[in-house]
Design a protein around this motif. Structure first.
Motif, PDB file in Angstrom:
ATOM      1  N   UNK A 190       0.842  -1.196   0.000  1.00  0.00           N
ATOM      2  CA  UNK A 190       0.000   0.000   0.000  1.00  0.00           C
ATOM      3  C   UNK A 190       0.876   1.244   0.000  1.00  0.00           C
ATOM      4  N   UNK A 191       2.051   1.190   0.660  1.00  0.00           N
ATOM      5  CA  UNK A 191       2.962   2.333   0.662  1.00  0.00           C
ATOM      6  C   UNK A 191       3.424   2.653  -0.738  1.00  0.00           C
ATOM      7  N   UNK A 192       3.728   1.598  -1.553  1.00  0.00           N
ATOM      8  CA  UNK A 192       4.140   1.825  -2.932  1.00  0.00           C
ATOM      9  C   UNK A 192       3.006   2.447  -3.740  1.00  0.00           C
ATOM     10  N   UNK A 193       1.743   2.022  -3.492  1.00  0.00           N
ATOM     11  CA  UNK A 193       0.607   2.603  -4.194  1.00  0.00           C
ATOM     12  C   UNK A 193       0.419   4.062  -3.813  1.00  0.00           C
ATOM     13  N   UNK A 205      -8.955  15.351  -0.704  1.00  0.00           N
ATOM     14  CA  UNK A 205      -7.776  14.754  -1.321  1.00  0.00           C
ATOM     15  C   UNK A 205      -7.551  13.344  -0.798  1.00  0.00           C
ATOM     16  N   UNK A 206      -7.786  13.119   0.496  1.00  0.00           N
ATOM     17  CA  UNK A 206      -7.631  11.783   1.078  1.00  0.00           C
ATOM     18  C   UNK A 206      -8.607  10.795   0.430  1.00  0.00           C
ATOM     19  N   UNK A 207      -9.852  11.233   0.177  1.00  0.00           N
ATOM     20  CA  UNK A 207     -10.828  10.342  -0.477  1.00  0.00           C
ATOM     21  C   UNK A 207     -10.414  10.023  -1.904  1.00  0.00           C
ATOM     22  N   UNK A 208      -9.845  11.013  -2.615  1.00  0.00           N
ATOM     23  CA  UNK A 208      -9.408  10.789  -3.989  1.00  0.00           C
ATOM     24  C   UNK A 208      -8.262   9.785  -4.029  1.00  0.00           C
ATOM     25  N   UNK A 209      -7.296   9.920  -3.084  1.00  0.00           N
ATOM     26  CA  UNK A 209      -6.184   8.967  -3.042  1.00  0.00           C
ATOM     27  C   UNK A 209      -6.683   7.576  -2.667  1.00  0.00           C
ATOM     28  N   UNK A 211      -9.365   1.027   3.907  1.00  0.00           N
ATOM     29  CA  UNK A 211      -8.409   1.091   5.021  1.00  0.00           C
ATOM     30  C   UNK A 211      -7.971   2.516   5.339  1.00  0.00           C
ATOM     31  N   UNK A 212      -8.053   3.404   4.351  1.00  0.00           N
ATOM     32  CA  UNK A 212      -7.634   4.800   4.563  1.00  0.00           C
ATOM     33  C   UNK A 212      -8.425   5.421   5.730  1.00  0.00           C
ATOM     34  N   UNK A 234      -9.531   6.270  -3.295  1.00  0.00           N
ATOM     35  CA  UNK A 234     -10.270   5.655  -4.420  1.00  0.00           C
ATOM     36  C   UNK A 234      -9.341   4.935  -5.383  1.00  0.00           C
ATOM     37  N   UNK A 235      -8.038   5.262  -5.387  1.00  0.00           N
ATOM     38  CA  UNK A 235      -7.084   4.638  -6.298  1.00  0.00           C
ATOM     39  C   UNK A 235      -6.416   3.414  -5.678  1.00  0.00           C
ATOM     40  N   UNK A 236      -6.782   3.048  -4.468  1.00  0.00           N
ATOM     41  CA  UNK A 236      -6.116   1.935  -3.791  1.00  0.00           C
ATOM     42  C   UNK A 236      -6.819   0.597  -3.998  1.00  0.00           C
ATOM     43  N   UNK A 237      -7.876   0.591  -4.799  1.00  0.00           N
ATOM     44  CA  UNK A 237      -8.555  -0.670  -5.094  1.00  0.00           C
ATOM     45  C   UNK A 237      -9.160  -1.279  -3.854  1.00  0.00           C
TER      46      UNK A 237
END
Length: 215
Positions: free
Chosen positions: A151-154, A173-177, A187-188, A179-182
């Motif tokens: 997840x750190x690499x993502x 911005x946190x929600x946008x990031x 977990x965010x 959304x890209x973590x699949x």
């Protein structure tokens, strides 16, 4: 006194003989008339009997009767002969037409043509390079609770290379990031990564451990 005539020639005898002749002739005439009448009666009875036989179907029109009318009257009545039921003629189906089997002419064997032997050309086989192992991401994001190297690499790919950057993210911005973590997107918010990053970015380890547990 003898008159010279015999008794047979006497007038009385001749008269008597003539009378007898007339009587015999009259009797014969009567018998003839009676015979003719009886014959006509028999003929009428015969024609009547023939007509009855023809009406009953025992005699075809114009055929002569076998017995006399009197015998027919004395004969027992004959039961009518049943008319035979016509048998329906079954037409046999025509025999199936057998088509002649034509055997194709056998072609003459073709002599194989010898192909020239061509020496194989060596082909250089290029072995693709083995995929390089993912390089370890130089980041301190793995210090956060519930955040591993993958997840750190993502997060690094999303422009969040370290804890300091993560601490500056606002909610949008946190929600946008996230959304890209699949599959790791929930977990965010669940592990409160942004809140953890703010404790560590401020150097408040005691507050971090009090909230999230020992590092």
């Amino acid at each position: 006194m003898d008159s010279g005539t015999s008794p047979l020639q006497s007038p009385g005898f001749l008269g008597t003989l003539t009378t007898v002749h007339f009587v015999l002739i009259a009797v014969l005439a009567v018998l003839t008339i009676i015979g003719i009448g009886y014959g006509m009666k028999l003929a009428r009875a015969r024609r009547q009997g023939v007509g009855e036989l023809e009406d009953a179907g025992h005699l075809e029109r114009g055929d002569a009767p076998v017995a006399e009318p009197a015998a027919i009257e004395r004969a027992q009545p004959v039961a009518p002969t049943p008319t035979p039921t016509p048998v329906e003629q079954v037409t046999a189906p025509p025999p199936a037409r057998v088509e002649p089997v034509v055997t194709p002419a056998r072609a003459a064997p073709v002599e194989p043509v010898a192909e020239p032997i061509v020496a194989p050309v060596p082909v250089a086989v290029t072995t693709p390079p083995a995929p390089a192992a993912p390089a370890a991401v130089a980041t301190d994001l793995t210090r956060l609770k519930g955040l591993g190297p993958k997840v750190a690499a993502m997060l690094v790919e999303q422009g969040v290379p370290d804890i300091a950057t993560l601490a500056t993210l606002d909610a949008a911005r946190a929600d946008a990031v996230a959304a890209q973590l699949g599959m790791f997107a929930p977990r965010m918010a669940k592990d409160r990564w942004v809140e953890q990053a703010r404790f560590l970015a401020a150097g408040d380890v005691a507050g971090f451990e009090a909230t999230f547990g020992k590092l």
